[in-house]
Motif scaffolding. Structure first.
Motif, PDB file in Angstrom:
ATOM      1  N   CYS A  11     -33.605   1.794 -25.706  1.00  0.00           N
ATOM      2  CA  CYS A  11     -34.200   0.477 -25.966  1.00  0.00           C
ATOM      3  C   CYS A  11     -33.369  -0.573 -25.236  1.00  0.00           C
ATOM      4  O   CYS A  11     -32.147  -0.641 -25.434  1.00  0.00           O
ATOM      5  CB  CYS A  11     -34.219   0.195 -27.465  1.00  0.00           C
ATOM      6  SG  CYS A  11     -34.853  -1.459 -27.859  1.00  0.00           S
ATOM      7  N   LYS A  13     -33.260  -3.695 -25.764  1.00  0.00           N
ATOM      8  CA  LYS A  13     -32.814  -4.776 -26.661  1.00  0.00           C
ATOM      9  C   LYS A  13     -31.613  -4.347 -27.493  1.00  0.00           C
ATOM     10  O   LYS A  13     -30.568  -4.988 -27.474  1.00  0.00           O
ATOM     11  CB  LYS A  13     -33.951  -5.222 -27.573  1.00  0.00           C
ATOM     12  CG  LYS A  13     -34.962  -6.115 -26.904  1.00  0.00           C
ATOM     13  CD  LYS A  13     -35.881  -6.718 -27.948  1.00  0.00           C
ATOM     14  CE  LYS A  13     -36.733  -7.794 -27.307  1.00  0.00           C
ATOM     15  NZ  LYS A  13     -37.563  -8.465 -28.321  1.00  0.00           N
ATOM     16  N   CYS A  14     -31.746  -3.264 -28.253  1.00  0.00           N
ATOM     17  CA  CYS A  14     -30.675  -2.848 -29.166  1.00  0.00           C
ATOM     18  C   CYS A  14     -29.828  -1.702 -28.609  1.00  0.00           C
ATOM     19  O   CYS A  14     -28.825  -1.335 -29.212  1.00  0.00           O
ATOM     20  CB  CYS A  14     -31.248  -2.459 -30.516  1.00  0.00           C
ATOM     21  SG  CYS A  14     -32.194  -0.910 -30.522  1.00  0.00           S
ATOM     22  N   ILE A  36     -39.057  -0.546 -25.424  1.00  0.00           N
ATOM     23  CA  ILE A  36     -38.744  -1.194 -26.699  1.00  0.00           C
ATOM     24  C   ILE A  36     -38.966  -0.198 -27.842  1.00  0.00           C
ATOM     25  O   ILE A  36     -40.021   0.437 -27.925  1.00  0.00           O
ATOM     26  CB  ILE A  36     -39.624  -2.449 -26.900  1.00  0.00           C
ATOM     27  CG1 ILE A  36     -39.370  -3.475 -25.798  1.00  0.00           C
ATOM     28  CG2 ILE A  36     -39.407  -3.056 -28.278  1.00  0.00           C
ATOM     29  CD1 ILE A  36     -37.995  -4.078 -25.790  1.00  0.00           C
ATOM     30  N   ASP A  39     -38.102  -0.627 -33.968  1.00  0.00           N
ATOM     31  CA  ASP A  39     -37.363  -1.661 -34.698  1.00  0.00           C
ATOM     32  C   ASP A  39     -37.372  -2.999 -33.964  1.00  0.00           C
ATOM     33  O   ASP A  39     -37.312  -4.051 -34.587  1.00  0.00           O
ATOM     34  CB  ASP A  39     -35.917  -1.220 -34.936  1.00  0.00           C
ATOM     35  CG  ASP A  39     -35.819  -0.016 -35.859  1.00  0.00           C
ATOM     36  OD1 ASP A  39     -36.751   0.192 -36.671  1.00  0.00           O
ATOM     37  OD2 ASP A  39     -34.814   0.710 -35.769  1.00  0.00           O
ATOM     38  N   CYS A  40     -37.407  -2.965 -32.621  1.00  0.00           N
ATOM     39  CA  CYS A  40     -37.342  -4.197 -31.815  1.00  0.00           C
ATOM     40  C   CYS A  40     -38.713  -4.687 -31.364  1.00  0.00           C
ATOM     41  O   CYS A  40     -38.823  -5.759 -30.781  1.00  0.00           O
ATOM     42  CB  CYS A  40     -36.465  -3.965 -30.578  1.00  0.00           C
ATOM     43  SG  CYS A  40     -34.733  -3.648 -30.959  1.00  0.00           S
ATOM     44  N   ASP A  41     -39.744  -3.918 -31.639  1.00  0.00           N
ATOM     45  CA  ASP A  41     -41.095  -4.273 -31.184  1.00  0.00           C
ATOM     46  C   ASP A  41     -41.582  -5.543 -31.878  1.00  0.00           C
ATOM     47  O   ASP A  41     -41.618  -5.620 -33.109  1.00  0.00           O
ATOM     48  CB  ASP A  41     -42.050  -3.119 -31.466  1.00  0.00           C
ATOM     49  CG  ASP A  41     -43.405  -3.305 -30.836  1.00  0.00           C
ATOM     50  OD1 ASP A  41     -43.646  -4.351 -30.192  1.00  0.00           O
ATOM     51  OD2 ASP A  41     -44.238  -2.392 -30.975  1.00  0.00           O
ATOM     52  N   ASP A  42     -41.932  -6.538 -31.089  1.00  0.00           N
ATOM     53  CA  ASP A  42     -42.416  -7.806 -31.631  1.00  0.00           C
ATOM     54  C   ASP A  42     -43.936  -7.942 -31.529  1.00  0.00           C
ATOM     55  O   ASP A  42     -44.480  -9.017 -31.710  1.00  0.00           O
ATOM     56  CB  ASP A  42     -41.739  -8.979 -30.924  1.00  0.00           C
ATOM     57  CG  ASP A  42     -41.958  -8.968 -29.415  1.00  0.00           C
ATOM     58  OD1 ASP A  42     -42.724  -8.116 -28.912  1.00  0.00           O
ATOM     59  OD2 ASP A  42     -41.351  -9.804 -28.730  1.00  0.00           O
TER      60      ASP A  42
END
Length: 64
Positions: A11, A13-14, A36, A39-42
């Motif tokens: 990922c 992001k994290c 992504i 957990d980071c999916d917006d």
């Protein structure tokens, strides 16, 4: 599962990492796919990036 059939997932992001089975849509030289994680999916439409074993980005192209 054979290690040649596996692909590393990360990922962007994290930085969480995992492994998954290689798919027909992965380039032959793909070692790592950045996408992504849940957990980071917006909710946006994210795309995946492919990298070779040296960490070099693989430019998108049509698969034969």
């Amino acid at each position: 599962m054979d290690t040649h059939d596996q692909i590393k997932l990360r990922c962007p992001k994290c930085r969480k990492e995992g492994q998954d089975q290689r798919r027909d849509t992965d380039y032959p030289e793909t070692h790592t796919v950045e996408i992504i994680c849940n957990d980071c999916d917006d909710g946006d439409f994210h795309s995946e990036d492919h990298y070779n074993a040296a960490g070099v980005f693989i430019l998108p192209r049509e698969m034969p």
